[in-house]
Design an enzyme around this catalytic site. Structure first.
Site, PDB file in Angstrom:
ATOM      1  N   ASP A 165       0.897  -1.298  -0.015  1.00 19.66           N
ATOM      2  CA  ASP A 165      -0.104   0.252  -0.019  1.00 19.66           C
ATOM      3  C   ASP A 165       1.053   1.369  -0.022  1.00 19.66           C
ATOM      4  O   ASP A 165       2.033   1.088   0.536  1.00 19.66           O
ATOM      5  CB  ASP A 165      -0.834   0.049   1.441  1.00 19.66           C
ATOM      6  N   ASP A 221      -0.282   5.284   0.721  1.00 22.72           N
ATOM      7  CA  ASP A 221      -0.349   6.305   1.746  1.00 22.72           C
ATOM      8  C   ASP A 221      -0.366   5.364   3.237  1.00 22.72           C
ATOM      9  O   ASP A 221      -1.228   4.461   3.417  1.00 22.72           O
ATOM     10  CB  ASP A 221      -1.692   7.089   1.512  1.00 22.72           C
ATOM     11  N   ASP A 242      -1.752  -0.298   5.841  1.00 25.19           N
ATOM     12  CA  ASP A 242      -2.121   0.453   7.273  1.00 25.19           C
ATOM     13  C   ASP A 242      -3.573   0.295   7.794  1.00 25.19           C
ATOM     14  O   ASP A 242      -3.709   0.919   8.908  1.00 25.19           O
ATOM     15  CB  ASP A 242      -1.639   1.731   7.213  1.00 25.19           C
TER      16      ASP A 242
HETATM   17 MG   LIG Z   1      -2.827   3.224   3.316  1.00 25.76          MG
END
Ligand SMILES: [Mg+2]
Length: 336
Positions: free
Chosen positions: A16, A18, A214
């Site tokens: 991923d 961000d 995240d």
């Molecule tokens: Mg993310």
């Protein structure tokens, strides 16, 4: 580097962006160096449908990541690839969203059409765009009611912006769904198609790929739905406490403080004397969450202990927050 490190245990990684590699304008400290040191191939996958792989590759390169556009998978490109397998080359498709949606359709040989174009389309692809209007959604509704397939790049409810939280593509998909009788096919995380495509790009079965993200409800839930191990990286949205409270459909296989943990030994889960054990740390749930040890292994053991207590019905999800607090209070140093 040790074979006990996750970096050495997988045939590929899907990462991923961000919250893992960068946060807003800034690189997450150590992330780029950690990715650089991974010898297996990496695919960068984002639910963000508004940009092109070239744009994301440039942004990653700007942070120092060695990446080519072919390694970047956006949910709009994944949506276009899914459609290109089922439609003939040059088939007309209505593009709702930012420039990334139309560019992705063009990249796979389909013909993007503006919402107001008025001609018949075989499908509608809906991705996020800050300029999408109610009029665009009206044209899309008419096409879908007329039999066009409806593909949504992703269903993220919100979008972080400089001014705070804004409605994301999921909100616009929900608006359109109120005007039609069908549900969209959704491509992005937590749905499997984008992760499956990443595994294909890596030429690995899903079980040999580690998903890094995240967010529990997209990155990790998508990994679970795809049969892919998932590592929650604690540099973004969700922490270990949220992982402890997660239902089985969004539980991470691994907890990483940051991507640097890919290169540190990852202790296997153990069990001894009623404690969940991780390396030099252990934890159990009695009236409190009892944690011995410190650092990330203590958090890993605490999450294991809470998951076991949840699965055995001894506690409920609502108890996790209070137990986590008591665990912090009672946490002791390991024996010196
Ligand atoms: Mg993310």
């Amino acid at each position: 580097m040790s074979r006990h490190c996750l970096a050495e245990q997988f045939g590929g990684f899907v990462c991923d962006l961000d919250g893992v590699i960068y946060r807003g304008q800034h690189a997450v400290p150590g992330a780029v160096e950690a990715l650089d040191a991974v010898s297996a191939p990496v695919v960068y996958a984002t639910n963000n449908a508004s940009g092109t792989p070239e744009e994301f590759a440039r942004r990653l390169q700007g942070h120092g990541v060695h990446v080519q556009p072919e390694q970047v998978l956006t949910s709009s490109l994944a949506a276009a690839r899914v459609l290109s397998r089922q439609l003939t080359s040059g088939a007309p498709v209505m593009a709702i969203g930012g420039p990334g949606v139309a560019a992705s359709l063009r990249a796979v040989g389909l013909e993007p059409r503006e919402p107001a174009d008025g001609s018949a389309v075989d499908a509608v692809v809906q991705g996020y765009g800050s300029s999408v209007t109610a009029g665009d959604l009206g044209h899309a509704a008419a096409a879908i009611r007329g039999g066009a397939r409806w593909i949504a790049t992703n269903e993220d409810r919100t979008l972080p912006t400089e001014d705070g939280v804004a409605p994301g593509n999921g909100a616009l998909v929900a608006a359109l769904s109120m005007a039609v009788d069908v549900a969209p096919e959704v491509i992005g995380k937590p749905h499997p198609p984008m992760y499956e495509m990443a595994a294909d790009l890596l030429r690995q079965p899903a079980g040999r790929v580690l998903a890094l993200g995240d967010r529990l409800e997209t990155d990790i839930a998508g990994a679970v739905a795809t049969g892919m191990p998932g590592a929650l990286v604690l540099t973004g949205v969700h922490g270990a406490k949220e992982a402890a409270a997660a239902p089985a459909t969004m539980r991470p296989s691994y907890l990483l403080r940051d991507l640097g943990d890919l290169h540190r030994p990852y202790p296997p889960a153990g069990c001894a004397d009623g404690f969940a054990v991780r390396g030099g740390a252990r934890a159990r749930v009695t009236d409190v969450l009892q944690v011995e040890g410190d650092g990330i292994d203590a958090e890993r053991a605490a999450v294991d202990a809470l998951h076991a207590a949840l699965d055995e019905g001894r506690i409920t999800v609502d108890d996790v927050g209070d137990l986590w607090r008591t665990g912090s209070v009672d946490r002791t140093r390991p024996e010196e």
